[in-house]
Design a protein around this motif. Structure first.
Motif, PDB file in Angstrom:
ATOM      1  N   ASN A 198       0.721  -1.109  -0.135  1.00  0.00           N
ATOM      2  CA  ASN A 198      -0.069   0.075  -0.013  1.00  0.00           C
ATOM      3  C   ASN A 198       0.851   1.346  -0.038  1.00  0.00           C
ATOM      4  N   LYS A 199       0.417   2.276  -0.796  1.00  0.00           N
ATOM      5  CA  LYS A 199       1.032   3.496  -0.722  1.00  0.00           C
ATOM      6  C   LYS A 199       0.061   4.654  -0.267  1.00  0.00           C
ATOM      7  N   ASP A 200      -0.894   4.374   0.731  1.00  0.00           N
ATOM      8  CA  ASP A 200      -1.847   5.108   1.109  1.00  0.00           C
ATOM      9  C   ASP A 200      -1.287   6.519   1.875  1.00  0.00           C
ATOM     10  N   ALA A 201      -0.069   6.282   2.608  1.00  0.00           N
ATOM     11  CA  ALA A 201       0.279   7.544   3.231  1.00  0.00           C
ATOM     12  C   ALA A 201       1.859   7.734   3.141  1.00  0.00           C
ATOM     13  N   SER A 202       2.227   8.938   2.949  1.00  0.00           N
ATOM     14  CA  SER A 202       3.701   8.854   2.697  1.00  0.00           C
ATOM     15  C   SER A 202       4.883   8.169   3.740  1.00  0.00           C
TER      16      SER A 202
END
Length: 270
Positions: A198-202
């Motif tokens: 996942n790349k949901d947040a930095s």
């Protein structure tokens, strides 16, 4: 898998099971509030692009209904992987996308129809955050064939991560291979987890990495860029297809002095 990676993964596994059993209480993170790119910001940016491409602004109430529909996919369907492209259910999420988009087009109720369109956009955005599409197409603006799910059958390298950890109990080493793929995920990693992909947040495992050496663009940024581009494309395509509810929301950009999307962006906190 190295001993250090194995130890980290075991810690993750224990934590992951806690998340799994609490999943009915905690919504999925999906371009969530942590950001900096969120479902709301991505959708709002797409509204700007839509106005630039078509010459029409959407009314503020219509934009809000679409955004609310987008967010509802998390609040009302947090455990349904078809709404988030989780658990490697790419065909399921593509089918749900097509159903929601088509239902929105045929819906006579203004509120329900625009909410369904927003939910379809959520699925599209989650695909880029939860899959390895961004890794397989680094800095190349190629959009996924979500509108044509059968194409994915020939794309064996594309996958999404398992949020439900039960299927990987007997495959922890394969799941750990994903974490060891420091140079990116070119190809398929069997039983890769949501936490790895996942790349949901930095600050997620994958988001911390840059897409290409020497270029300050993270996978979080790149996935969000693809999600925004695809969101814009869907809105423009629905406009060209004369989506009845979308057409009823249009205000000529020249008459709104190009302020419609800007005003909505100012009035609606991200």
């Amino acid at each position: 898998m190295s001993s250090k990676t194995n130890f980290i993964f075991l810690k993750f596994l224990v934590f992951g099971f806690s998340i799994y059993f609490l999943s009915s209480l905690i919504p999925l993170r999906a371009f969530g509030k942590k950001g900096p790119h969120t479902h709301t910001s991505i959708t709002q940016e797409a509204f700007f692009e839509f106005a630039d491409k078509t010459g029409w602004d959407l009314r503020a109430d219509c934009m809000e209904l679409i955004v609310q529909g987008n967010l509802r996919a998390d609040s009302a369907f947090m455990n349904n992987d078809a709404y988030h492209c989780d658990n490697d259910n790419i065909l399921g999420c593509a089918d749900r996308f097509r159903t929601l988009k088509d239902d929105s087009y045929r819906e006579s109720n203004h509120i329900t129809g625009l909410i369904k369109l927003g939910m379809a956009l959520h699925i599209t955005q989650d695909f880029y955050s939860h899959s390895n599409w961004a890794e397989n197409y680094p800095m190349v603006s190629i959009l996924a064939p979500i509108e044509h799910p059968w194409i994915f059958l020939s794309m064996k390298e594309i996958q999404t991560g398992y949020f439900n950890l039960l299927p990987i109990i007997e495959h922890t080493e394969e799941a750990g291979d994903c974490f060891d793929a420091e140079e990116g995920l070119h190809g398929n990693y069997t039983f890769a987890t949501h936490a790895c992909l996942n790349k949901d947040a930095s600050d997620s495992h994958r988001s911390l990495k840059t897409v290409l050496p020497g270029i300050p663009i993270s996978y979080h940024d790149w996935a969000a860029d693809l999600a925004k581009e695809h969101t814009t494309q869907i809105l423009v395509e629905q406009y060209k297809a004369k989506h009845p509810l979308l057409l009823s929301c249009l205000t000529p950009k020249v008459l709104s002095f190009s302020c419609g999307s800007q005003a909505y962006d100012f009035l609606r906190p991200n």
